[in-house]
Scaffold this motif. Structure first.
Motif, short mmCIF file in Angstrom:
data_model
loop_
_atom_site.label_atom_id
_atom_site.label_comp_id
_atom_site.label_asym_id
_atom_site.label_seq_id
_atom_site.Cartn_x
_atom_site.Cartn_y
_atom_site.Cartn_z
N LYS A 23 0.83 -1.21 0.00
CA LYS A 23 0.00 0.00 0.00
C LYS A 23 0.86 1.26 0.00
O LYS A 23 0.38 2.36 0.26
N ASP A 24 2.15 1.08 -0.21
CA ASP A 24 3.11 2.18 -0.26
C ASP A 24 3.26 2.92 1.07
O ASP A 24 3.61 4.10 1.09
N LEU A 25 3.01 2.22 2.17
CA LEU A 25 3.10 2.87 3.48
C LEU A 25 4.46 2.64 4.14
O LEU A 25 4.81 3.32 5.09
N MET A 26 5.18 1.65 3.67
CA MET A 26 6.52 1.40 4.19
C MET A 26 7.33 0.63 3.15
O MET A 26 6.80 0.25 2.11
N ILE A 27 8.62 0.43 3.45
CA ILE A 27 9.52 -0.24 2.51
C ILE A 27 9.39 -1.76 2.64
O ILE A 27 9.42 -2.28 3.76
N ALA A 28 9.28 -2.43 1.52
CA ALA A 28 9.20 -3.90 1.52
C ALA A 28 10.51 -4.51 2.03
O ALA A 28 11.57 -3.89 1.89
N ARG A 29 10.41 -5.67 2.62
CA ARG A 29 11.61 -6.40 3.06
C ARG A 29 11.53 -7.82 2.52
O ARG A 29 10.46 -8.44 2.57
N LYS A 100 22.20 8.15 19.40
CA LYS A 100 21.15 8.78 18.59
C LYS A 100 20.40 7.69 17.84
O LYS A 100 21.03 6.77 17.29
N VAL A 101 19.08 7.84 17.80
CA VAL A 101 18.26 6.91 17.01
C VAL A 101 17.55 7.73 15.94
O VAL A 101 17.02 8.81 16.23
N PHE A 102 17.57 7.25 14.71
CA PHE A 102 16.85 7.95 13.66
C PHE A 102 15.84 7.03 13.00
O PHE A 102 15.86 5.81 13.20
N CYS A 103 14.95 7.62 12.24
CA CYS A 103 14.03 6.82 11.43
C CYS A 103 13.72 7.60 10.16
O CYS A 103 13.90 8.81 10.10
N LEU A 104 13.31 6.86 9.16
CA LEU A 104 12.86 7.44 7.89
C LEU A 104 11.41 7.00 7.77
O LEU A 104 11.13 5.80 7.77
N THR A 105 10.50 7.93 7.69
CA THR A 105 9.09 7.56 7.82
C THR A 105 8.16 8.47 7.02
O THR A 105 8.49 9.61 6.73
N TYR A 106 6.99 7.92 6.71
CA TYR A 106 5.92 8.73 6.13
C TYR A 106 5.03 9.28 7.24
O TYR A 106 4.07 9.98 6.96
N PRO A 136 13.81 1.03 -4.94
CA PRO A 136 13.13 1.40 -6.19
C PRO A 136 12.56 2.82 -6.17
O PRO A 136 12.37 3.43 -7.22
N LYS A 137 12.31 3.35 -4.97
CA LYS A 137 11.71 4.70 -4.86
C LYS A 137 12.73 5.83 -5.08
O LYS A 137 12.35 6.97 -5.29
N PHE A 138 14.00 5.53 -4.96
CA PHE A 138 15.04 6.56 -5.06
C PHE A 138 15.04 7.16 -6.47
O PHE A 138 14.96 6.43 -7.44
N PRO A 139 15.15 8.48 -6.68
CA PRO A 139 15.35 9.54 -5.68
C PRO A 139 14.05 10.27 -5.32
O PRO A 139 14.11 11.35 -4.76
N ASP A 140 12.88 9.69 -5.64
CA ASP A 140 11.64 10.41 -5.40
C ASP A 140 10.95 9.99 -4.10
O ASP A 140 9.72 10.02 -4.01
N CYS A 141 11.73 9.58 -3.13
CA CYS A 141 11.16 9.08 -1.89
C CYS A 141 10.64 10.25 -1.05
O CYS A 141 11.28 11.29 -0.93
N LYS A 142 9.46 10.03 -0.46
CA LYS A 142 8.85 11.11 0.34
C LYS A 142 9.08 10.88 1.85
O LYS A 142 8.47 11.54 2.67
N GLU A 143 9.91 9.91 2.19
CA GLU A 143 10.14 9.64 3.61
C GLU A 143 10.84 10.82 4.29
O GLU A 143 11.70 11.46 3.70
N ILE A 144 10.45 11.04 5.52
CA ILE A 144 11.02 12.15 6.29
C ILE A 144 11.97 11.58 7.33
O ILE A 144 11.66 10.55 7.96
N ALA A 145 13.12 12.23 7.50
CA ALA A 145 14.10 11.76 8.48
C ALA A 145 13.87 12.44 9.82
O ALA A 145 13.63 13.66 9.87
N LEU A 146 13.92 11.65 10.88
CA LEU A 146 13.79 12.20 12.24
C LEU A 146 14.85 11.57 13.11
O LEU A 146 15.26 10.43 12.87
N VAL A 147 15.24 12.30 14.13
CA VAL A 147 16.28 11.78 15.02
C VAL A 147 15.92 12.07 16.47
O VAL A 147 15.23 13.06 16.76
N LYS A 148 16.37 11.17 17.35
CA LYS A 148 16.16 11.39 18.79
C LYS A 148 17.47 11.11 19.51
O LYS A 148 18.10 10.08 19.28
N GLU A 149 17.86 12.04 20.36
CA GLU A 149 19.05 11.82 21.20
C GLU A 149 18.62 10.93 22.36
O GLU A 149 17.57 11.15 22.95
#
Ligand SMILES: CC(C)(COP(=O)(O)OP(=O)(O)OC[C@H]1O[C@@H](n2cnc3c(N)ncnc32)[C@H](O)[C@@H]1OP(=O)(O)O)[C@@H](O)C(=O)NCCC(=O)NCCS
Length: 150
Positions: A23-29, A100-106, A136-149
């Motif tokens: 459903k394009d909500l996350m990256i397939a594994r 630091k922990v980061f994530c790439l997310t919609y 396969p989504k690169f370079p048009d990926c809409k994921e946002i990067a976030l980080v937490k200390e």
């Protein structure tokens, strides 16, 4: 109940992640990727069934880790399972002395609830970009990067 995953969980984790990936909500594994990284995974189990999963993956040598593959079965959402999986990953990060922990997310709003803050994707280490380049989504990926200390 939250517990570390084992290889018997792989097929259920694969089904859960790829349901949302379709459903394009996350990256397939792939199954192979999941078997090789199974030690990164936490699962939420109910009546012997995996209804949620999340992974904490240590990245490089910069005391950095990524939360990946967070998913909760549709009919079990909004019951605190996603939250408990994220908190478990953060607890594990602390045990591992990750700084630091980061994530790439919609879903940046979901992660901001746990103190994650938006960052420019270009600030992420080179290693992360290798995975991005192979997606396969690169370079048009809409994921946002976030980080937490931690
Ligand atoms: C995102 C996801 C994991 C959340 O799991 P969940 O079990 O429903 O989340 P929780 O019930 O633990 O929610 C925790 C809090 O976040 C809020 N929340 C849940 N989904 C949210 C969303 N999509 N956006 C913003 N906030 C959200 C909840 O209201 C709750 O708030 P509260 O603590 O004030 O009550 C789940 O919706 C999911 O699997 N989505 C599909 C896959 C996906 O998008 N994964 C993320 C990829 S990075």
């Amino acid at each position: 109940m939250i517990r570390k995953a084992n290889i018997k969980d792989v097929k259920q984790i694969h089904k859960l992640i790829n349901y949302f990936a379709a459903k394009d909500l996350m990256i397939a594994r792939s199954l192979n990727e999941l078997y090789e990284n199974i030690r990164d995974f936490w699962v939420y189990e109910e009546k012997s069934k995996v209804v949620g999963c999340a992974a904490l993956h240590v990245v490089g040598w910069q005391e950095l880790a990524e939360i990946k593959s967070l998913a909760v079965e549709k009919r079990r959402q909004r019951k605190g399972i996603g939250k408990s999986l994220v908190l478990k990953c953060l607890e594990e990060a602390s045990t591992l002395a990750v700084k630091k922990v980061f994530c790439l997310t919609y879903l940046p709003e979901f992660f901001m609830r746990f103190g994650f803050k938006k960052i420019d994707k270009s600030k992420l280490p080179h290693k992360v970009w290798i995975e991005c380049c192979n997606c396969p989504k690169f370079p048009d990926c809409k994921e946002i990067a976030l980080v937490k200390e931690i």
